[in-house]
Design a protein around this motif. Structure first.
Motif, PDB file in Angstrom:
ATOM      1  N   PHE A  17      55.687 -65.462  26.152  1.00 57.69           N
ATOM      2  CA  PHE A  17      55.511 -64.303  27.022  1.00 57.69           C
ATOM      3  C   PHE A  17      54.639 -63.250  26.326  1.00 57.69           C
ATOM      4  O   PHE A  17      53.880 -62.530  26.941  1.00 57.69           O
ATOM      5  N   LEU A  18      54.743 -63.199  24.999  1.00 59.94           N
ATOM      6  CA  LEU A  18      54.066 -62.154  24.242  1.00 59.94           C
ATOM      7  C   LEU A  18      52.618 -62.492  23.870  1.00 59.94           C
ATOM      8  O   LEU A  18      51.891 -61.654  23.391  1.00 59.94           O
ATOM      9  N   TYR A  19      52.197 -63.738  24.123  1.00 57.49           N
ATOM     10  CA  TYR A  19      50.841 -64.121  23.729  1.00 57.49           C
ATOM     11  C   TYR A  19      49.894 -64.210  24.908  1.00 57.49           C
ATOM     12  O   TYR A  19      50.278 -64.622  25.985  1.00 57.49           O
ATOM     13  N   ALA A  20      48.644 -63.858  24.679  1.00 55.63           N
ATOM     14  CA  ALA A  20      47.628 -63.999  25.734  1.00 55.63           C
ATOM     15  C   ALA A  20      47.038 -65.403  25.642  1.00 55.63           C
ATOM     16  O   ALA A  20      47.137 -66.055  24.609  1.00 55.63           O
ATOM     17  N   ASN A  21      46.439 -65.884  26.718  1.00 58.95           N
ATOM     18  CA  ASN A  21      45.856 -67.222  26.705  1.00 58.95           C
ATOM     19  C   ASN A  21      44.342 -67.160  26.810  1.00 58.95           C
ATOM     20  O   ASN A  21      43.780 -66.217  27.326  1.00 58.95           O
ATOM     21  N   GLU A  22      43.687 -68.240  26.338  1.00 63.48           N
ATOM     22  CA  GLU A  22      42.239 -68.357  26.428  1.00 63.48           C
ATOM     23  C   GLU A  22      41.820 -68.579  27.876  1.00 63.48           C
ATOM     24  O   GLU A  22      42.501 -69.268  28.605  1.00 63.48           O
ATOM     25  N   PRO A  23      40.672 -68.034  28.280  1.00 60.02           N
ATOM     26  CA  PRO A  23      40.176 -68.345  29.620  1.00 60.02           C
ATOM     27  C   PRO A  23      39.799 -69.823  29.689  1.00 60.02           C
ATOM     28  O   PRO A  23      39.474 -70.430  28.671  1.00 60.02           O
ATOM     29  N   ILE A  24      39.838 -70.425  30.882  1.00 61.42           N
ATOM     30  CA  ILE A  24      39.532 -71.841  30.957  1.00 61.42           C
ATOM     31  C   ILE A  24      38.305 -72.104  31.815  1.00 61.42           C
ATOM     32  O   ILE A  24      37.949 -71.311  32.668  1.00 61.42           O
ATOM     33  N   ASP A  25      37.676 -73.259  31.582  1.00 68.70           N
ATOM     34  CA  ASP A  25      36.535 -73.681  32.376  1.00 68.70           C
ATOM     35  C   ASP A  25      37.042 -74.632  33.447  1.00 68.70           C
ATOM     36  O   ASP A  25      37.560 -75.696  33.149  1.00 68.70           O
ATOM     37  N   ALA A  26      36.911 -74.235  34.700  1.00 69.62           N
ATOM     38  CA  ALA A  26      37.506 -75.011  35.791  1.00 69.62           C
ATOM     39  C   ALA A  26      36.509 -75.920  36.505  1.00 69.62           C
ATOM     40  O   ALA A  26      36.823 -76.490  37.533  1.00 69.62           O
ATOM     41  N   SER A  27      35.291 -76.066  35.959  1.00 68.49           N
ATOM     42  CA  SER A  27      34.264 -76.783  36.718  1.00 68.49           C
ATOM     43  C   SER A  27      34.480 -78.276  36.910  1.00 68.49           C
ATOM     44  O   SER A  27      34.009 -78.826  37.889  1.00 68.49           O
ATOM     45  N   PHE A  28      35.181 -78.949  36.000  1.00 67.98           N
ATOM     46  CA  PHE A  28      35.277 -80.406  36.109  1.00 67.98           C
ATOM     47  C   PHE A  28      36.650 -80.906  36.496  1.00 67.98           C
ATOM     48  O   PHE A  28      36.989 -82.050  36.280  1.00 67.98           O
ATOM     49  N   ILE A  29      37.454 -80.064  37.067  1.00 64.75           N
ATOM     50  CA  ILE A  29      38.788 -80.520  37.453  1.00 64.75           C
ATOM     51  C   ILE A  29      39.026 -80.241  38.938  1.00 64.75           C
ATOM     52  O   ILE A  29      38.357 -79.394  39.520  1.00 64.75           O
ATOM     53  N   THR A  30      39.969 -80.945  39.515  1.00 61.00           N
ATOM     54  CA  THR A  30      40.235 -80.756  40.943  1.00 61.00           C
ATOM     55  C   THR A  30      41.002 -79.452  41.165  1.00 61.00           C
ATOM     56  O   THR A  30      41.562 -78.883  40.233  1.00 61.00           O
TER      57      THR A  30
END
Ligand code: HEC
Length: 123
Positions: A17-30
């Motif tokens: 809950f206390l950690y931020a996440n990396e942005p993701i690249d959504a181009s190759f997934i459904t």
């Protein structure tokens, strides 16, 4: 139960809950896979941590109230809600809920999560 107590319990149960996440690249997934990723990793605590697969009420924690009576903290099912109610909940202002965190998701991200959770249980 006081707000601070709830935040304490949740941080204890879910340290991520206390950690931020990396942005993701959504181009190759459904769309479904993208929704699945966001559901587990919505830049904050995963929806699955409280709502499970979203199809049933989930008991998050049991505790005793001031009178020593056992109470439980539950997350409702979310897989059969209308798109409008789903969106309204995820766009609700901070602190409207004492339990569910406030997320900062875009409309498209919320739409993907909605697509995922409403289709997940049909499989
Ligand atoms: C820490 C636990 C927790 C997490 C994490 C969480 N929720 Fe919730 N959610 C709840 C609880 C508890 C409620 C019940 C009402 C309230 O407290 O707002 C709820 C209510 C909802 C509702 C409204 C249900 C209804 O019947 O109107 C929706 C939609 C929802 N959550 C979706 C999500 C999504 C999508 C995520 C991830 C982005 C998420 N929740 C993450 C605990 C959680």
């Amino acid at each position: 139960m006081k707000y601070n107590t709830v935040v304490f319990i949740i941080s204890f149960l879910f340290p991520s809950f206390l950690y931020a996440n990396e942005p993701i690249d959504a181009s190759f997934i459904t769309k479904f896979e993208y929704g699945a990723m966001l559901y587990r990793n919505p830049r904050g605590i995963g929806c699955n941590k409280c709502h499970g697969k979203g199809d049933k009420t989930v008991t998050i924690a049991m505790y005793k109230d001031k009178k020593g009576i056992t109470q439980s903290l539950k997350a409702p099912p979310i897989s059969k809600l209308s798109y409008v109610s789903f969106m309204a909940k995820l766009k609700a202002k901070k602190n409207r809920s004492l339990v569910m965190p406030t997320y900062f998701l875009t409309d498209d991200e919320i739409k993907s999560i909605y697509h995922y959770v409403t289709n997940l249980n049909k499989k």
